[in-house]
Design an enzyme around this catalytic site. Sequence first.
Site, mmCIF file in Angstrom:
data_model
loop_
_atom_site.group_PDB
_atom_site.id
_atom_site.type_symbol
_atom_site.label_atom_id
_atom_site.label_comp_id
_atom_site.label_asym_id
_atom_site.label_seq_id
_atom_site.Cartn_x
_atom_site.Cartn_y
_atom_site.Cartn_z
ATOM 1 N N THR A 8 0.874 -1.172 0.000
ATOM 2 C CA THR A 8 0.000 0.000 0.000
ATOM 3 C C THR A 8 0.907 1.217 0.000
ATOM 4 O O THR A 8 1.756 1.364 0.879
ATOM 5 C CB THR A 8 -0.911 0.029 1.240
ATOM 6 O OG1 THR A 8 -1.741 -1.136 1.241
ATOM 7 C CG2 THR A 8 -1.797 1.256 1.242
ATOM 8 N N TYR A 44 0.524 -4.748 7.095
ATOM 9 C CA TYR A 44 -0.720 -5.389 7.521
ATOM 10 C C TYR A 44 -1.074 -6.491 6.537
ATOM 11 O O TYR A 44 -0.445 -6.644 5.477
ATOM 12 C CB TYR A 44 -1.864 -4.379 7.666
ATOM 13 C CG TYR A 44 -2.325 -3.706 6.407
ATOM 14 C CD1 TYR A 44 -3.450 -4.151 5.725
ATOM 15 C CD2 TYR A 44 -1.661 -2.590 5.907
ATOM 16 C CE1 TYR A 44 -3.898 -3.518 4.576
ATOM 17 C CE2 TYR A 44 -2.100 -1.945 4.755
ATOM 18 C CZ TYR A 44 -3.209 -2.421 4.097
ATOM 19 O OH TYR A 44 -3.642 -1.790 2.954
ATOM 20 N N THR A 64 -0.342 -9.842 1.691
ATOM 21 C CA THR A 64 0.504 -8.937 2.467
ATOM 22 C C THR A 64 0.349 -7.518 1.944
ATOM 23 O O THR A 64 0.091 -7.291 0.766
ATOM 24 C CB THR A 64 1.983 -9.342 2.375
ATOM 25 O OG1 THR A 64 2.451 -9.122 1.035
ATOM 26 C CG2 THR A 64 2.193 -10.803 2.743
ATOM 27 N N GLU A 65 0.554 -6.550 2.833
ATOM 28 C CA GLU A 65 0.564 -5.145 2.447
ATOM 29 C C GLU A 65 1.717 -4.453 3.184
ATOM 30 O O GLU A 65 1.659 -4.218 4.382
ATOM 31 C CB GLU A 65 -0.760 -4.466 2.787
ATOM 32 C CG GLU A 65 -1.961 -4.964 2.002
ATOM 33 C CD GLU A 65 -1.961 -4.542 0.532
ATOM 34 O OE1 GLU A 65 -1.089 -3.730 0.143
ATOM 35 O OE2 GLU A 65 -2.828 -5.018 -0.216
ATOM 36 N N VAL A 66 2.762 -4.169 2.426
ATOM 37 C CA VAL A 66 3.922 -3.446 2.943
ATOM 38 C C VAL A 66 3.725 -1.958 2.647
ATOM 39 O O VAL A 66 3.122 -1.597 1.633
ATOM 40 C CB VAL A 66 5.213 -3.973 2.267
ATOM 41 C CG1 VAL A 66 6.401 -3.070 2.525
ATOM 42 C CG2 VAL A 66 5.513 -5.385 2.744
#
Length: 306
Positions: free
Chosen positions: A175, A205, A273-275
């Site tokens: 993100t 998140y 996944t959201e880095v």
Amino acid sequence: MKQSDTYSIGILGSKWGEEEKKRWLLRQEVRRSYKKEVLSKLEPLKEGFDVEQYGELSYDAGKYPLFVVKNRKWDSNKATILVTGGVHGYETSGVQGAIRFLETKAELYGKQFNIIVAPCLSPWGYETINRWNPNAVDPNRSFYEDSPSEEAATLMRYIAALELKLTAHIDLHETTDTDNSEFRPALAARDGSVHNNWNIPDGFYLVGDTENPVDEFQKAVIEVVAQVTHIAPPDEEGKLIGVELSQEGVVNYATKALGLCIGFSGAAFTTTTEVYPDSPLVDDENCILAQVAAITGGLDFILETV
């Protein structure tokens, strides 16, 4: 009234037609090399893995071969794991995290799992740093039958042809601040809808599946990633990206209904996944390591509990 209040293409409240999509495409330009940054890194892997072309995207901008990497010691008695990256091509650590996992961890985990890694589903998006494909279609909203996205359709055909049951599917994303500055305004303009500026979470998140949340699996991934990078705190409303938390660092989406990548696979354990690469607390290397940690954290959980 023009869409200029929110985006420079289109008329406010009206969906794009072909002319607007062409205008949008003309604005895109190659900013990095899929061949240099992705394909060249797959070459050394051929010594220890099977690197297999599963399709090719043919756009006016060029042809893009698509590859998966599989461990050689394939055993039908082992659980099979799918890792996908670059569904959104602009999300760099998703692509590079998948490759780093192959370079550093996949051989070890290949002793206990059958592993399939598709490191970059959207190479045109990778080169132009874009969320959409050249047809202004979002691949990560297109994983369903008769998909309008070549990127999604090609992977789904390949996985279906393998005729196997997936135990886990981990999809690597980011993100970014450009979600609010570029991609959501473009989406609102394309669809003739209202653009709501969401808070961008500062940290890592996960997005799970509302129909199969596998909470303990998500928790295990978060705990491992927290040793590498910081987990996104909720906003003042107790949410992340406008969604209620299911637990620390985790929100759930209706992945099948939304056409998300993890929704098509039917795996028992799924997560996206959201880095957050724009955080002042991280750098590119930290983002890549967080993606690798998410994969290994999920696989360790399966080894310990299943």
